[in-house]
Scaffold this active site. Structure first.
Site, PDB file in Angstrom:
ATOM      1  N   GLU A  95      -7.520   6.302  14.785  1.00  0.00           N
ATOM      2  CA  GLU A  95      -7.267   4.866  14.873  1.00  0.00           C
ATOM      3  C   GLU A  95      -6.619   4.555  16.212  1.00  0.00           C
ATOM      4  O   GLU A  95      -5.758   5.297  16.682  1.00  0.00           O
ATOM      5  CB  GLU A  95      -6.308   4.385  13.766  1.00  0.00           C
ATOM      6  CG  GLU A  95      -6.855   4.414  12.367  1.00  0.00           C
ATOM      7  CD  GLU A  95      -5.841   3.855  11.363  1.00  0.00           C
ATOM      8  OE1 GLU A  95      -4.908   3.127  11.793  1.00  0.00           O
ATOM      9  OE2 GLU A  95      -5.964   4.155  10.171  1.00  0.00           O
TER      10      GLU A  95
ATOM     11  N   CYS B 240       5.235   7.492  -5.863  1.00  0.00           N
ATOM     12  CA  CYS B 240       6.274   8.499  -5.694  1.00  0.00           C
ATOM     13  C   CYS B 240       5.615   9.825  -5.338  1.00  0.00           C
ATOM     14  O   CYS B 240       4.609  10.203  -5.935  1.00  0.00           O
ATOM     15  CB  CYS B 240       7.064   8.625  -6.992  1.00  0.00           C
ATOM     16  SG  CYS B 240       8.040  10.127  -7.127  1.00  0.00           S
TER      17      CYS B 240
ATOM     18  N   CYS C  44      12.108  12.967  -8.918  1.00  0.00           N
ATOM     19  CA  CYS C  44      12.265  13.625  -7.617  1.00  0.00           C
ATOM     20  C   CYS C  44      13.507  14.510  -7.609  1.00  0.00           C
ATOM     21  O   CYS C  44      13.489  15.600  -7.020  1.00  0.00           O
ATOM     22  CB  CYS C  44      12.347  12.583  -6.499  1.00  0.00           C
ATOM     23  SG  CYS C  44      10.738  11.963  -5.960  1.00  0.00           S
TER      24      CYS C  44
ATOM     25  N   CYS D 207      14.123   8.813  -7.363  1.00  0.00           N
ATOM     26  CA  CYS D 207      13.990   8.704  -8.817  1.00  0.00           C
ATOM     27  C   CYS D 207      14.447  10.006  -9.485  1.00  0.00           C
ATOM     28  O   CYS D 207      14.607  11.045  -8.831  1.00  0.00           O
ATOM     29  CB  CYS D 207      12.557   8.372  -9.205  1.00  0.00           C
ATOM     30  SG  CYS D 207      11.362   9.701  -8.912  1.00  0.00           S
TER      31      CYS D 207
ATOM     32  N   TRP E 246       1.954  -5.643  14.006  1.00  0.00           N
ATOM     33  CA  TRP E 246       3.201  -5.266  13.335  1.00  0.00           C
ATOM     34  C   TRP E 246       4.404  -5.156  14.260  1.00  0.00           C
ATOM     35  O   TRP E 246       5.494  -4.814  13.804  1.00  0.00           O
ATOM     36  CB  TRP E 246       3.011  -3.954  12.569  1.00  0.00           C
ATOM     37  CG  TRP E 246       2.170  -2.922  13.261  1.00  0.00           C
ATOM     38  CD1 TRP E 246       0.842  -2.693  13.064  1.00  0.00           C
ATOM     39  CD2 TRP E 246       2.595  -1.976  14.254  1.00  0.00           C
ATOM     40  NE1 TRP E 246       0.398  -1.654  13.871  1.00  0.00           N
ATOM     41  CE2 TRP E 246       1.452  -1.199  14.606  1.00  0.00           C
ATOM     42  CE3 TRP E 246       3.810  -1.702  14.876  1.00  0.00           C
ATOM     43  CZ2 TRP E 246       1.511  -0.168  15.557  1.00  0.00           C
ATOM     44  CZ3 TRP E 246       3.864  -0.672  15.816  1.00  0.00           C
ATOM     45  CH2 TRP E 246       2.720   0.074  16.135  1.00  0.00           C
TER      46      TRP E 246
ATOM     47  N   ARG F  83       0.845  -1.184   0.000  1.00  0.00           N
ATOM     48  CA  ARG F  83       0.000   0.000   0.000  1.00  0.00           C
ATOM     49  C   ARG F  83       0.891   1.249   0.000  1.00  0.00           C
ATOM     50  O   ARG F  83       2.100   1.157   0.191  1.00  0.00           O
ATOM     51  CB  ARG F  83      -0.928   0.034   1.209  1.00  0.00           C
ATOM     52  CG  ARG F  83      -0.224   0.192   2.554  1.00  0.00           C
ATOM     53  CD  ARG F  83      -1.226   0.323   3.683  1.00  0.00           C
ATOM     54  NE  ARG F  83      -0.568   0.648   4.950  1.00  0.00           N
ATOM     55  CZ  ARG F  83      -1.210   0.877   6.096  1.00  0.00           C
ATOM     56  NH1 ARG F  83      -2.524   0.813   6.131  1.00  0.00           N
ATOM     57  NH2 ARG F  83      -0.544   1.164   7.192  1.00  0.00           N
TER      58      ARG F  83
ATOM     59  N   GLU G 170      -3.128  -7.597   7.755  1.00  0.00           N
ATOM     60  CA  GLU G 170      -3.557  -7.133   9.079  1.00  0.00           C
ATOM     61  C   GLU G 170      -4.626  -8.038   9.706  1.00  0.00           C
ATOM     62  O   GLU G 170      -5.372  -7.606  10.577  1.00  0.00           O
ATOM     63  CB  GLU G 170      -4.064  -5.694   8.982  1.00  0.00           C
ATOM     64  CG  GLU G 170      -2.951  -4.722   8.612  1.00  0.00           C
ATOM     65  CD  GLU G 170      -3.401  -3.276   8.583  1.00  0.00           C
ATOM     66  OE1 GLU G 170      -2.826  -2.456   9.312  1.00  0.00           O
ATOM     67  OE2 GLU G 170      -4.319  -2.957   7.798  1.00  0.00           O
TER      68      GLU G 170
ATOM     69  N   CYS H 226      12.202   9.193  -1.808  1.00  0.00           N
ATOM     70  CA  CYS H 226      12.235   8.616  -3.148  1.00  0.00           C
ATOM     71  C   CYS H 226      13.428   9.224  -3.865  1.00  0.00           C
ATOM     72  O   CYS H 226      13.706  10.421  -3.720  1.00  0.00           O
ATOM     73  CB  CYS H 226      10.943   8.901  -3.912  1.00  0.00           C
ATOM     74  SG  CYS H 226      10.942   8.233  -5.604  1.00  0.00           S
TER      75      CYS H 226
ATOM     76  N   GLU I 130      -2.512   8.381   6.275  1.00  0.00           N
ATOM     77  CA  GLU I 130      -1.175   8.237   6.856  1.00  0.00           C
ATOM     78  C   GLU I 130      -0.047   8.576   5.874  1.00  0.00           C
ATOM     79  O   GLU I 130       0.860   7.770   5.618  1.00  0.00           O
ATOM     80  CB  GLU I 130      -0.977   6.807   7.386  1.00  0.00           C
ATOM     81  CG  GLU I 130      -1.879   6.462   8.554  1.00  0.00           C
ATOM     82  CD  GLU I 130      -1.598   5.072   9.105  1.00  0.00           C
ATOM     83  OE1 GLU I 130      -1.898   4.844  10.287  1.00  0.00           O
ATOM     84  OE2 GLU I 130      -1.084   4.209   8.365  1.00  0.00           O
TER      85      GLU I 130
END
Length: 670
Positions: free
Chosen positions: A302, A113, A161, A158, A310, A109, A350, A156, A148
């Site tokens: 949350e 970029c 960027c 690349c 996790w 998920r 999850e 990143c 989030e």
């Protein structure tokens, strides 16, 4: 603008995982649990856009209408948190690249970029379609944008960027000469002659330029904020009355919360304290920090009803722990408690993360029973909604300082949140409540301002502190503060350059300690153990309150006080244990006759956590007992216990329990 009128209680709901029969069962269970608010469509992109040319809202239409008919308010996400496989397949270069040049692939998920024009275009288009369809639905009370940001992708490397970073730098500095000056590029012959010569701070032979690293951190936060703004603008083209927000993550390093909060109507965060920690001070601190971003009530968007999935060892919350820690958030300004998630997933990464409705029979589940008890209890708390948290002091917090402090090539490694948590623990033990303030904020309304490990700060903030103390304010800072400006350049003339005059001292040399090393200081007839750091302090105008007792620093000042104008500035040149730090803070409080807001309501001191929120014509006193013993509280005037529904002048707060007392500013205590 739609306004909240009751405590929000519910969960992140992912009904796309379930049949309609299960969803109808959920409506019954939600009523039983007291649920009045759910987040939906956070990961719904592929469900409503199965291919590039098709939008299918049939299921979402049915779900939104069903929730509304069941009196459940909706926090509607635009669904952009996880791009679908068809989009990644068509545009693989929208995926981020690691520092080693590896392009990430679909299957998890948040796989995009932060500068991808393709992602931005498709996310905006999806946001527009969702807003066009649902902006006037009466069940929608909040827009939930993405999810989030930077949780997983906070860098990143690349080519896109790099090009965008160069453009961002040009917009910031205007000329290459200005950048060279800010980055101190004459060191190691790093000077640039053109913007295109600048790389991202990727793999290099040795230490990277810290000013470059700082600007890269600013850049990443800014690029993700641009994505939020693009998605928000797409929705705002259709929706005018529904508030906007995204779920932040409290003590999350890669998003400058103060900058982001200006773009939101409501701030929220996702709270996941470790159940193995008896008092998870970092998460408690994050409640205050999140509220402080707008100085308004916030939401817990949350939290886990019990265990997460996790950690290496995912401890379960003990009986009563979820309720007590939820009230901790409410006591510090939260107007809602949400869980991830409502129903425990059958499959996926999850599936072992706890949920309100477990894999087993909910009626036999401790977690479900506790969630029901708590949810129905919250219905009594309508008076809490919208009230203002009352802070006794201010702590200066700056994400850019966090980034700068934890770069390499320092006297020793320091962790910003570790330092803040120790301070917060000491303050909490004294029941001294705090707001967090950005260095640019007005601090004149606070009688006590603390700037812990503020390594990097602007010269304008230094002047602000001087004016604040001159006018009677009480200021406290500690080691390795006021050292560099916003470009990581040292203030010359002796440490701590920015605060040297107001503190009335000079630090000649740092004496960092290894983790296994400890020293001692003498303070007010007591001996404290030092950790991490010591230093050679010379008094200019300051007075020593404590001295180092070590062979290498015999009799050297360790804690100082300096009168500056009508106020006082204090300095602590080492790290102390929270209990010892609390003793130092107590002396500062007593010597300067600093008062706590809660002293208006209770007699004496108590180990019970005490906070205050105020409404238009009433005050709310929150009493949270995190200890293992019952404690007696004597009130200075009659109040009304909201949870017990009785008038009280004294009361007992049982171990691991809560009381909320309402004091009316009229004769009616209810």
């Amino acid at each position: 603008m739609k306004k909240q009128t009751q405590m929000y209680y519910g969960a992140d709901y992912n009904p796309e995982q379930w049949s309609k029969e299960v969803i109808l069962e959920d409506m019954v269970l939600m009523k039983e649990a007291g649920v009045n608010y759910v987040s939906i469509n956070i990961f719904g992109w592929v469900s409503i856009q199965p291919n590039e040319t098709t939008f299918d809202f049939d299921f979402l239409d049915w779900l939104i209408d069903l929730l509304y008919k069941n009196d459940i308010m909706i926090d509607l996400a635009n669904g952009t948190a996880s791009p679908p496989a068809w989009l990644v397949h068509k545009y693989p270069d929208m995926m981020p690249m690691t520092v080693h040049g590896n392009r990430l692939v679909h299957g998890s998920r948040q796989h995009y970029c932060p500068t991808s024009d393709v992602y931005r275009q498709y996310a905006a288009a999806l946001s527009s379609e969702v807003a066009k369809r649902y902006h006037d639905h009466p069940g929608i009370v909040m827009w939930h944008i993405n999810n989030e940001y930077t949780c997983h992708i906070h860098e990143c490397y690349c080519d896109r960027c790099r090009s965008r970073f160069q453009q961002w730098l040009k917009e910031k500095y205007q000329t290459i000469a200005t950048l060279n000056s800010a980055w101190s590029t004459t060191f190691w012959s790093q000077s640039y002659g053109d913007w295109h010569e600048i790389y991202l701070p990727e793999e290099m032979p040795t230490f990277k330029n810290p000013a470059q690293q700082l600007d890269y951190a600013r850049f990443i936060s800014a690029m993700n904020l641009e994505i939020y703004q693009i998605e928000k603008a797409a929705i705002a083209a259709y929706s005018k009355e529904i508030p906007f927000m995204t779920n932040l993550m409290g003590l999350h390093k890669y998003v400058d919360g103060f900058k982001w909060a200006t773009e939101m109507d409501v701030v929220s965060w996702n709270s996941y304290p470790n159940p193995f920690n008896e008092m998870p001070y970092p998460q408690f601190l994050a409640n205050d920090l999140t509220r402080s971003l707008k100085k308004k009530p916030f939401l817990i968007m949350e939290q886990a009803p019990s265990a997460v999935n996790w950690r290496a060892v995912n401890g379960a919350k003990k009986a009563g722990q979820m309720r007590l820690w939820s009230y901790e958030a409410i006591a510090h300004g939260s107007d809602g408690i949400m869980f991830f998630q409502w129903r425990q997933s059958k499959g996926g990464a999850e599936k072992f993360h706890s949920a309100v409705v477990p894999h087993g029979e909910p009626k036999e589940s401790r977690v479900f029973k506790e969630s029901c008890q708590f949810g129905n209890e919250l219905k009594k708390l309508q008076a809490v909604v919208g009230t203002t948290f009352i802070a006794d002091a201010a702590i200066v917090f700056d994400w850019e300082n966090w980034w700068a402090l934890e770069l390499d090539a320092k006297p020793r490694k320091l962790k910003y949140i570790h330092q803040l948590s120790r301070l917060y623990e000491a303050l909490s033990g004294l029941n001294l409540t705090v707001d967090f303030v950005h260095p640019d904020e007005d601090i004149s309304g606070y009688s006590f301002v603390i700037a812990p490990n503020l390594y990097s700060a602007s010269s304008s903030f230094g002047k602000k502190i001087e004016e604040y103390v001159t006018r009677g304010g009480i200021f406290l800072t500690n080691f390795f503060s006021g050292i560099v400006n916003e470009h990581d350049q040292v203030y010359l003339g002796g440490y701590p350059g920015l605060f040297k005059d107001v503190l009335g001292l000079t630090v000649e040399e740092f004496y960092p300690l290894k983790d296994s090393m400890h020293g001692q200081i003498s303070f007010d007839g007591q001996t404290f153990t030092t950790h991490l750091w010591e230093e050679v302090i010379h008094l200019d105008h300051a007075t020593a309150l404590a001295h180092f007792n070590n062979d290498h620093l015999p009799g050297v000042p360790a804690i100082t006080s300096n009168q500056y104008g009508d106020g006082y500035a204090y300095y602590i040149g080492t790290e102390l244990a929270p209990a010892d730090l609390a003793i130092v803070l107590t002396k500062i409080i007593q010597d300067n006759d600093l008062h706590k807001a809660t002293e208006e309501f209770i007699e004496g001191t108590t180990p019970v956590s005490v906070t205050c929120r105020k409404g238009k014509d009433y005050s709310l006193l929150f009493l949270l007992n995190h200890t293992d013993s019952t404690h007696q509280i004597v009130l200075k005037k009659k109040g009304y216990s909201i949870l017990d529904e009785t008038n009280v002048t004294e009361l007992e707060v049982d171990a691991k329990n809560v009381q909320i007392i309402k004091f009316s500013h009229t004769s009616d205590h209810k």
